[in-house]
Structure formats: structure tokens, C-alpha cells
Design an enzyme around this catalytic site. Structure first.
Site, PDB file in Angstrom:
ATOM      1  N   GLY A 157      -3.036 -33.998 -22.638  1.00 35.85           N
ATOM      2  CA  GLY A 157      -2.203 -33.282 -23.599  1.00 35.85           C
ATOM      3  C   GLY A 157      -0.748 -33.240 -23.152  1.00 35.85           C
ATOM      4  N   GLY A 159       2.595 -31.011 -21.375  1.00 35.85           N
ATOM      5  CA  GLY A 159       2.928 -29.945 -20.435  1.00 35.85           C
ATOM      6  C   GLY A 159       2.852 -30.374 -18.984  1.00 35.85           C
ATOM      7  N   GLU A 182      -5.188 -37.028 -28.404  1.00 36.15           N
ATOM      8  CA  GLU A 182      -4.515 -36.398 -29.545  1.00 36.15           C
ATOM      9  C   GLU A 182      -3.030 -36.735 -29.558  1.00 36.15           C
ATOM     10  OE1 GLU A 182      -3.035 -31.916 -30.818  1.00 36.15           O
ATOM     11  OE2 GLU A 182      -4.434 -32.178 -29.156  1.00 36.15           O
TER      12      GLU A 182
END
Length: 211
Positions: A157, A159, A182
Site C-alpha cells: 500500500g 506510507g 490496489e
């Protein structure tokens, strides 16, 4: 604040969203409803509402008139605007959206002949900049890298933690990883450039990264 979500329009406009970002701040206006579903079911959720008008964002067309749904392709499937309920299809052509080819039955291309109305845009999208990992995230990333084996298929993801995991995979010398994800973050791009992700061992869509 989006004009359509202001307090004085709450009785005329309601937003049903499967992924809330800045819209969260408008929830107190009682005109924003969150629909908790798997992101892979986004298209089905839109179709269930039988939309009469659909608006999509596209890249500029190629020489044959095909436009790419680009980075937003997966959020509104062709089934939605090809449904009988959809009477009007509007496309905003953004000069700064990348042209991303796709093929197959679920392709994300749209031809100019399919569009009823075209709007022109030329603006950049907000950038999610790299977030430096904390010491705790770096420690977690090390454990995560130990759990990933050569040939595994991964998802990363956004971060500091995701970027730290990506760095650890390079440091640990992992090889032949596959990708079903994603989002495509900076660390994923680096893993591809260094050959760590090459999708060579995947059983589903071998040789291809899937987003």
C-alpha cells in the site's frame, strides 16, 4: 469544499462513496454516505444504482480515437456505462492523465464515438509524497520481509511502512516476486526497476503486474 456537497444543497445532492477522502469533512452536512464494500465490487455497486448519467475521466485519445481510463479505470467498469439505465456518458479528457493501454474483455479503453459529451481539462492530480518510515515501522518491515519468500505474490500500500517493506525486500535479495495490488507506489516502482518484481512465478496472469 466541493460546491455540490455544501450544506445548502444537502436536500438536492447526496454522495454515495465507496472510498472516502476529503469527503469525510462533509459528512456532518448529512449528504455523504459511505458504502462499505470490497473495492473489487465497486463497479457492481454503481450498476446496482442504475445510473442515468455517468461521468468518467480519460487520457487524450490516440490517433485511432481510443482513450485510456488511465489511473481511474477500475473504479467504474464498462458494464456501468453500457447498462440500459445509462442514457448519457460524459468524459473529461485530462491532458495530464497517462495513456495506459489495456486489452481483453475487461479492457479500460473508451472510444470517442461512445461519448455523448466531452469536457477538456489540463491539471495534475494530487501527489502522495514519500513518507519517511518510523523506527517502529522499519522494525516491522524487517519481520514482514522475512515472511516473504522468492516467487511469492505481494501487495503493497502507501506510507512509510509499505516503503520500508519494499526497501527490505531489496536488501534481503528477494527474487521473482509477483504483484497484485490496489496501488502502485514508489517502492513498487523501485522493486520493478531492480528486478525484484518480475511476475515470472505467478500462476495467475504470469509475467504481468495486476492492479
Amino acid at each position: 469544499e466541493p460546491e455540490l456537497l455544501k450544506q445548502d444543497l444537502k436536500n438536492q445532492v447526496t454522495l454515495y462513496d465507496v472510498f472516502l477522502g476529503q469527503e469525510r469533512r462533509n459528512q456532518t452536512n448529512n449528504n455523504v454516505d459511505f458504502v462499505p464494500i470490497h473495492l473489487g465490487h465497486t463497479g457492481a455497486a454503481y450498476r446496482a444504482r442504475a445510473p442515468r448519467v455517468c461521468v468518467i475521466t480519460c487520457s487524450p485519445p490516440d490517433e485511432d480515437g481510443w482513450m485510456s481510463r488511465s489511473i481511474w479505470g477500475g473504479h467504474l467498469t464498462r458494464d456501468t456505462f453500457e447498462a440500459e439505465s445509462c442514457e448519457v456518458l460524459i468524459a473529461e479528457i485530462n491532458q495530464q492523465l497517462p495513456y495506459i493501454p489495456s486489452e481483453g474483455d475487461r479492457h479500460l479503453m473508451v472510444h470517442v464515438s461512445e461519448i455523448d459529451y466531452i469536457l477538456e481539462g489540463n491539471y495534475s492530480w494530487p501527489e502522495v509524497r514519500r513518507i519517511e518510515a518510523t523506527d517502529v515501522e522499519k522494525a516491522i518491515a524487517g519481520y514482514c520481509a522475512d515472511l516473504i519468500h522468492n516467487g511469492d505474490c505481494i501487495q503493497l500500500g502507501l506510507g512509510g511502512l509499505a516503503d520500508a517493506i519494499g526497501s527490505n525486500l531489496v536488501y534481503a535479495g528477494k527474487q521473482d516476486l509477483g504483484l497484485h495490488t490496489e496501488v502502485l507506489s514508489n517502492c513498487v516502482a523501485e522493486l520493478m526497476e531492480k528486478g525484484v518484481i518480475n511476475n515470472s512465478k505467478k500462476k495467475l496472469l504470469p509475467g504481468k503486474s495486476v492492479m
